[in-house]
Design an enzyme around this catalytic site. Structure first.
Site, PDB file in Angstrom:
ATOM      1  N   HIS A   1       0.857  -1.175   0.000  1.00  0.00           N
ATOM      2  CA  HIS A   1       0.000   0.000   0.000  1.00  0.00           C
ATOM      3  C   HIS A   1       0.902   1.238   0.000  1.00  0.00           C
ATOM      4  O   HIS A   1       2.134   1.128   0.008  1.00  0.00           O
ATOM      5  CB  HIS A   1      -0.964  -0.007   1.191  1.00  0.00           C
ATOM      6  CG  HIS A   1      -0.286  -0.230   2.511  1.00  0.00           C
ATOM      7  ND1 HIS A   1       0.574   0.681   3.069  1.00  0.00           N
ATOM      8  CD2 HIS A   1      -0.321  -1.291   3.368  1.00  0.00           C
ATOM      9  CE1 HIS A   1       1.005   0.219   4.219  1.00  0.00           C
ATOM     10  NE2 HIS A   1       0.501  -0.993   4.429  1.00  0.00           N
TER      11      HIS A   1
ATOM     12  N   HIS B   1       4.007   1.355   2.251  1.00  0.00           N
ATOM     13  CA  HIS B   1       5.215   0.683   1.744  1.00  0.00           C
ATOM     14  C   HIS B   1       5.886   1.530   0.667  1.00  0.00           C
ATOM     15  O   HIS B   1       7.105   1.638   0.605  1.00  0.00           O
ATOM     16  CB  HIS B   1       4.864  -0.671   1.107  1.00  0.00           C
ATOM     17  CG  HIS B   1       4.305  -1.682   2.051  1.00  0.00           C
ATOM     18  ND1 HIS B   1       2.981  -2.062   2.022  1.00  0.00           N
ATOM     19  CD2 HIS B   1       4.892  -2.402   3.031  1.00  0.00           C
ATOM     20  CE1 HIS B   1       2.777  -2.978   2.948  1.00  0.00           C
ATOM     21  NE2 HIS B   1       3.919  -3.216   3.582  1.00  0.00           N
TER      22      HIS B   1
END
Ligand code: PAF
Length: 308
Positions: free
Chosen positions: A34, A37
């Site tokens: 997501h 990250h």
């Protein structure tokens, strides 16, 4: 983007890169990526010449087998996202290679892992410390980026890196939040719609305590009381722990100061959420431009120093 599954190949690529005088940046993940990250990846890209992202759902850090089995996975989307970010190497080792037959070594950082999440997830941090040290030996990075959302994990990785003399700089990445303040997590996708709507109250409660600290309140009981009162107003939230801790030792403190952190874990239905607020960051943000709320929502300005 090169996709590498063999450990020997990964080590060889890293050796060549470093041999050419280039800096290797590393972002270890368990996939289902997501925006949180991707921010870590962007940070690695800003600091290193070659960026390696690993995707490895590490079986030894799950305290419950069903949690491992149902951990969300989406290989195709992950690859596309990493390609788009300009990642150089995606490293996807197999569990068989990471943990060869008879593997029996465990890295343990006991004083930093006996409380908070460690008290509720037996063996979890031994699994994290063991796999991160193994990944460091496979990727051989110069720097590695870890998110502040998993605050206890970040501290244990810093300590382990120092204690075991890994020549790796540990770079913290501030928590990235949804527009309504919920900390991004792969687990958010599993929240029931009603719970998803209510979940931002966790961040709101932490921000209320930080605001009180910035106005001069330092008592642990009163600061935690502010958080508890807000969370209690949401019946769906089942608190697992709520603590005011020293940001380095992770031990509880009675009087808050710049080094303090409030850490929380709570269940909404079957989904376990964690979050925290780092008082030093809240103070820096208040000093920066006085818009703590806005900055918190955006994940704050980044601490660009490399520290371990
Ligand atoms: O934070 C995670 O995703 C994992 O704990 C890590 C650091 C990749 C180790 O498996």
């Amino acid at each position: 983007m090169k996709v590498v599954t063999s450990i020997a190949k990964m080590q060889e690529l890293s050796r060549q890169t470093r041999g050419a005088g280039l800096c290797v940046g590393f972002v270890p993940t368990m996939g289902f990526l997501h925006e949180g990250h991707l921010e870590l990846v962007r940070k690695a890209k800003a600091l290193a010449d070659v960026v390696v992202v690993s995707i490895f759902v590490n079986p030894t850090q799950f305290d419950r087998r069903d949690d491992f089995d149902t951990y969300p996975r989406d290989e195709k989307t992950d690859r596309a996202l990493l390609e788009r970010e300009g990642v150089d190497i995606l490293f996807e080792p197999s569990a068989e290679e990471v943990y060869p037959e008879g593997a029996d070594t465990c890295v343990n950082v006991p004083r930093l892992t006996h409380n908070l999440c460690g008290a509720h997830r037996p063996g979890h941090f031994d699994g994290v410390a063991t796999v991160v040290s193994a990944l460091f030996n496979m990727v051989r990075p110069d720097l590695a980026v870890f998110g502040e959302k998993d605050y206890q994990q970040l501290q244990l990785v810093r300590r382990m890196t120092r204690d075991l003399h890994f020549p790796v700089a540990i770079v913290p990445g501030p928590t990235v939040r949804e527009a309504d303040g919920l900390a991004m997590s792969s687990r958010n996708a599993r929240l029931e719609p009603g719970h998803r709507e209510q979940a931002p109250i966790i961040n709101a409660a932490l921000r209320a305590a930080a605001a009180a600290f910035l106005e001069g309140e330092t008592g642990a009981a009163r600061l935690l009381g502010i958080v508890r009162e807000k969370l209690d107003s949401c019946k769906a939230i089942k608190l697992e722990y709520l603590e005011l801790i020293d940001g380095e030792s992770l031990e509880p403190v009675e009087v808050a100061d710049q080094d303090s952190v409030i850490a929380v874990a709570a269940f909404m239905g079957a989904v376990r959420l964690i979050d925290n607020i780092i008082f030093a960051r809240a103070t820096a943000e208040r000093r920066g431009n006085g818009r703590l709320d806005e900055l918190e929502r955006q994940g704050g300005d980044h601490d660009a120093t490399i520290s371990n």
